[in-house]
Enzyme design. Sequence first.
Site, mmCIF file in Angstrom:
data_model
loop_
_atom_site.group_PDB
_atom_site.id
_atom_site.type_symbol
_atom_site.label_atom_id
_atom_site.label_comp_id
_atom_site.label_asym_id
_atom_site.label_seq_id
_atom_site.Cartn_x
_atom_site.Cartn_y
_atom_site.Cartn_z
ATOM 1 C CD GLN A 192 -0.118 -1.366 3.117
ATOM 2 O OE1 GLN A 192 0.058 -2.311 2.367
ATOM 3 N NE2 GLN A 192 -0.114 -1.483 4.450
ATOM 4 C CG ASN A 215 7.355 -7.507 2.679
ATOM 5 O OD1 ASN A 215 6.973 -6.997 1.620
ATOM 6 N ND2 ASN A 215 6.619 -7.426 3.773
ATOM 7 C CB SER A 238 21.065 -9.694 2.522
ATOM 8 O OG SER A 238 22.359 -9.163 2.387
ATOM 9 C CD GLN A 260 25.207 -10.112 3.991
ATOM 10 O OE1 GLN A 260 24.165 -9.971 3.355
ATOM 11 N NE2 GLN A 260 25.849 -9.092 4.534
ATOM 12 C CG HIS A 263 20.568 -8.819 6.671
ATOM 13 N ND1 HIS A 263 20.152 -7.565 7.052
ATOM 14 C CD2 HIS A 263 21.866 -8.670 6.296
ATOM 15 C CE1 HIS A 263 21.135 -6.702 6.908
ATOM 16 N NE2 HIS A 263 22.190 -7.347 6.454
ATOM 17 C CD GLU A 328 22.877 -7.789 -1.311
ATOM 18 O OE1 GLU A 328 22.362 -6.715 -0.954
ATOM 19 O OE2 GLU A 328 22.615 -8.890 -0.765
ATOM 20 C CG HIS A 329 27.070 -7.956 0.191
ATOM 21 N ND1 HIS A 329 25.820 -8.398 0.598
ATOM 22 C CD2 HIS A 329 27.037 -6.606 0.264
ATOM 23 C CE1 HIS A 329 25.072 -7.353 0.909
ATOM 24 N NE2 HIS A 329 25.780 -6.248 0.711
ATOM 25 C CG ASP A 362 25.779 -3.912 5.366
ATOM 26 O OD1 ASP A 362 25.485 -3.879 4.161
ATOM 27 O OD2 ASP A 362 25.633 -4.920 6.081
ATOM 28 C CG HIS A 421 10.456 10.443 -40.439
ATOM 29 N ND1 HIS A 421 9.147 10.195 -40.167
ATOM 30 C CD2 HIS A 421 11.155 10.233 -39.289
ATOM 31 C CE1 HIS A 421 9.024 9.825 -38.901
ATOM 32 N NE2 HIS A 421 10.240 9.848 -38.342
#
Length: 431
Positions: A192, A215, A238, A260, A263, A328-329, A362, A421
């Site tokens: 929302q 999420n 993550s 990690q 998380h 990602e890392h 981070d 054109h």
Amino acid sequence: MLRIITQQADVRSELQRICDRTQDEQVLHKEATVREVLQAVKRQGDKAVLHYTAEFDHQILKAEELKVTGSELDAAYQQVSKDLLQAIRLACQKIEAFHRQRVPKSWVQFGDDEVVLGKRYTPVDRAGLYIPGGRACYPSTVLMNAIPAKVAEVPRVVMVTPVRGGKMVNPAVLVAAQEAGVQEIYRVGGAQAIAALAYGTETIPKVNVITGPGNIYVTLAKKLVYGTVGIDSLAGPSEVLVIADETANPVYVAADLLAQAEHDPMAAAILLTTDAGLAKKVQMAVERQLVDHPRRIDTEKAIAHYGLIVVVESLAAAAELSNEFAPEHLELEVADPWALMNQIRHAGAIFLGSSTPEAVGDYLAGPNHTLPTSGAARYASALGVETFLKHSSIIQYSQTALEKVASAIDILATTEGLPSHADSVKLRVED
């Protein structure tokens, strides 16, 4: 327990399973729910936002309570320690300094025959930042999203974040937002909140770009509103991949994997090592560090389902597997990390050496911690100033320059069956 396998096992399929961990059979059902939320907010505005906040977050709010007040913002400074305030300000300085180095510059080039070409960068009018608040508070995420918008000189930056009990937003989050230049904050989360930012309501303004992690419902909502607004990325849980040799400290490696895993139960923590002895030591160190861990349940779930140690035959093999996973890392805890980095093609952020834990990135190293996940590092990059900018091409031709290219344009336009054109050029050069 963190599993250990050797490269002789079906490592690639196991890494692919971890990479695909968000693609479960429940996603379609969740997407249907998100579509319903988006349409309701688009039609009903604040009324739908309040309804879903009560249904999903169990928070009963009135429309006039959605916006965080000035007195709440002032009070937040009295509720954080001086040490925390100093840490937030230090992080602000370092993050801003880094991102100021990355601002694209508008340019104009004057060529032959008075042809002028260029590119002009301008910020979006309004940016919306989503800051998660379900499992923990994330002032660092506020800084990483708000500061690039500030550096890009976005005129209006608004933030949404869910509340948990007492209708209060965490004071550390409020302080971080003010230090980073956020002008408006609204206490709403979930799909929302994304809908409100994308379509606008009586209270929450419509924005041009939405950034920030969340999420699965938030991620699906961002996916579905893309096109109505721009987004940064579809960030998933993550993940870290560590490449280590016999010089690595197993206690450090274990801590980085757990950093990690804590998380989220779906976070991924992977070690690729050339040293079987190190693999076993890391496995034991993880077990020791999990004892009395404040987030033990979620961390153990992540380790059990998406944690892995792979013993590889060489660092080159580790680099190959890492490139396929595109983490990602990526941590390179090896004797010569710079040499190994030359073999790395895909990673959101690369951390070099044993003194560079991913946590540095981070919080305050400077580069953004909002990074591509689930293999997206193969084609995507970190959130940055560019996320809040768009560019316009600049073109100017003199009469002489137009006459020189008129024939080529006529041929191309005629080939494509677009006579007007061609005429738009002919009429200018035949007069």
